[in-house]
Motif scaffolding. Structure first.
Motif, PDB file in Angstrom:
ATOM      1  N   GLY A   1       0.700   3.644  -3.165  1.00 14.25           N
ATOM      2  CA  GLY A   1       0.263   4.998  -2.863  1.00 14.25           C
ATOM      3  C   GLY A   1       1.269   6.052  -3.286  1.00 14.25           C
TER       4      GLY A   1
ATOM      5  N   SER B   1      -2.044   4.498   3.755  1.00 15.82           N
ATOM      6  CA  SER B   1      -2.620   5.108   2.551  1.00 15.82           C
ATOM      7  C   SER B   1      -2.449   6.620   2.586  1.00 15.82           C
ATOM      8  CB  SER B   1      -4.105   4.763   2.442  1.00 15.82           C
ATOM      9  OG  SER B   1      -4.312   3.381   2.395  1.00 15.82           O
TER      10      SER B   1
ATOM     11  N   THR C   1       0.834  -1.204   0.000  1.00 13.61           N
ATOM     12  CA  THR C   1       0.000   0.000   0.000  1.00 13.61           C
ATOM     13  C   THR C   1       0.869   1.254   0.000  1.00 13.61           C
ATOM     14  OG1 THR C   1      -1.774  -1.126   1.196  1.00 13.61           O
ATOM     15  CG2 THR C   1      -1.786   1.277   1.239  1.00 13.61           C
TER      16      THR C   1
ATOM     17  N   THR D   1      -5.222   4.347  -4.328  1.00 14.59           N
ATOM     18  CA  THR D   1      -4.683   3.825  -3.068  1.00 14.59           C
ATOM     19  C   THR D   1      -5.793   3.447  -2.096  1.00 14.59           C
ATOM     20  OG1 THR D   1      -2.808   5.321  -3.371  1.00 14.59           O
ATOM     21  CG2 THR D   1      -3.012   4.253  -1.232  1.00 14.59           C
TER      22      THR D   1
END
Length: 455
Positions: free
Chosen positions: A105, A143, A101, A120
């Protein structure tokens, strides 16, 4: 159960930190009182500045709303949904979820601050729903923290602003293109370091986590009702028999031709202007045109846009409040006083760092990059010129400071929250505390970069 240090910090943050809307109101009060007590402005004059500032960001707010809604519509297609879900389905371990992530992101946010949060958030949500043992609050923090390098990327507001002919061109002494700011050694090296360090920090936070709150723990399920969920698949409504008007509404070539016309002009536009053609207006146009090209019909596009525009309601509400704060700082002279104090204690070496710290503080009150630059550039740029500081370095100092304290200022969580939190009890307070270690690490990286890295 003994909690880790990061969990204890997050708990304290969750207990004492207000919601984003309350945060904006409290900061407005601080700005009003600061202007009254630390400038020559009378109370009624300060309230007048506040009143005048409410429409200050109307244009920027509308640009952001349209861009973000169009980006949501863009991913509101089966092909994009399947791609994101397929990516998430390959992740099996919580620590891998946090790491992936962070990387997804950072990459998508660098490409576009309007694009990264959507992708994301959808990716993190899919992981939260499918990876066993993943803490959804921490996943939300990862995130949001990945947004840190967004405004230093190719869609960064300040780099695009100084690369465009405008009211500040004379003050700056000319136009500064993206190769002098976004693609400088200073920016690229620090951005890479931030991604690596942030990812490592979140890996260890996740690995040492004692208390796990999953997506299902936070999900809202009401008796007799279907659980709320984020289903971005276009609605499928049968029209039998279809009228002539309905056939026109569902006729894809209508939308496709319009999208192709837009694509042709974009090719011409960027062929003549290059990357310097990127600005908020062209970004919004790109998002809309690509949406025209990928959606099945005008009906599905309209339904998707109508379904996603409510996700921007918090932006519409809070931007006028921050416009009022920015107006108070500028019109009362409070920002000038802060900057003048900073310059009086600066040298050529320390000026970029002090600029970074001061703009980081001001960002708590004015989290809009455009407003931040408008408020500080008239004083910082002449001071930089007087001290012999490279103007691109001064510009990046403002940019870094403007982004840095977003890690404790929840305004830009508005871009993530409509997707991450829908159908759950997740609040901004639940995950902002996990961003504090990233705040410290990012601050150190940018300070070292400003001191020692070349442009």
């Amino acid at each position: 159960m003994k909690k880790s240090m990061s969990e204890r910090v997050a708990d304290v943050y969750s207990r004492y930190f207000p919601d984003a809307f309350i945060f904006a109101i409290v900061l407005s009060l601080f700005a009003i009182l600061g202007a009254i007590f630390f400038t020559d402005s009378s109370p009624i004059a300060v309230l007048g500045y506040w009143f005048d500032g409410f429409p200050m960001l109307f244009t920027f707010a509308f640009q952001l709303i349209i861009t973000y809604a169009a980006a949501l519509v863009l991913v509101d297609t089966p092909v994009v949904q399947r791609f994101i879900k397929n990516m998430a389905s390959k992740i099996k371990k919580p620590t891998t979820a946090y790491v992936s992530t962070s990387i997804v992101g950072a990459l998508t946010s660098f490409l576009g601050w309007y694009f990264g949060p959507v992708v994301t958030s959808l990716y993190a949500r899919a992981l939260g729903q499918n990876v066993k043992g993943v803490d959804y609050r921490l996943l939300a923090a990862v995130s949001y923290a990945s947004f840190t390098i967004s405004l230093t990327g190719i869609s960064g507001t300040i780099p695009l602003f100084v690369a465009t002919e405008g009211s500040f061109t004379e003050l700056l002494g000319g136009i500064y293109t993206l190769d002098q700011t976004t693609f400088s050694v200073l920016n690229m090296v620090t951005a890479f370091a931030i991604v690596i360090v942030s990812t490592i920090i979140f890996y260890f936070i996740g690995k040492n986590k004692k208390e796990i709150v999953t997506f299902n723990d936070l999900a809202i399920i009401k008796s007799g009702e279907q659980a709320a969920s984020l289903e971005l698949e276009p609605s499928k409504v049968a029209y039998e028999p279809k009228s002539f008007a309905e056939k026109i509404n569902d006729f894809r070539p209508t939308l496709l031709i319009f999208g192709l016309l837009g694509l042709v002009y974009l090719i011409y536009f960027f062929g003549t202007k290059g990357i310097n053609g990127l600005n908020l207006n062209s970004v919004a146009f790109i998002s809309i045109v690509i949406g025209f090209l990928v959606h099945k019909s005008p009906t599905t596009y309209l339904e998707s846009f109508s379904r996603n525009i409510p996700a921007t309601s918090s932006i519409a509400l809070q931007f006028p409040i921050y416009g009022g704060i920015a107006s108070i700082l500028i019109a009362s002279g409070l920002s000038e006083n802060i900057t003048a104090w900073m310059v009086s204690y600066s040298t050529e070496v320390t000026f970029p760092v002090l600029t970074f710290l001061i703009t980081g503080f001001i960002n708590l009150f004015v989290p809009s990059a455009g407003s931040q630059f408008t408020a500080t550039a008239p004083f910082i740029i002449p001071a930089a010129q007087e001290l012999g500081v490279e103007i691109p370095r001064a510009i990046l100092s403002i940019t870094f400071g403007d982004i840095w304290t977003n890690l404790i200022q929840p305004f830009w969580a508005l871009l993530y929250f409509p997707i991450l939190a829908v159908g759950t009890r997740l609040t901004v307070r639940d995950f902002m505390g996990y961003c504090l270690p990233i705040l410290v690490a990012v601050g150190a990286i940018w300070i070292l970069g400003l001191l020692f890295l070349p442009l």
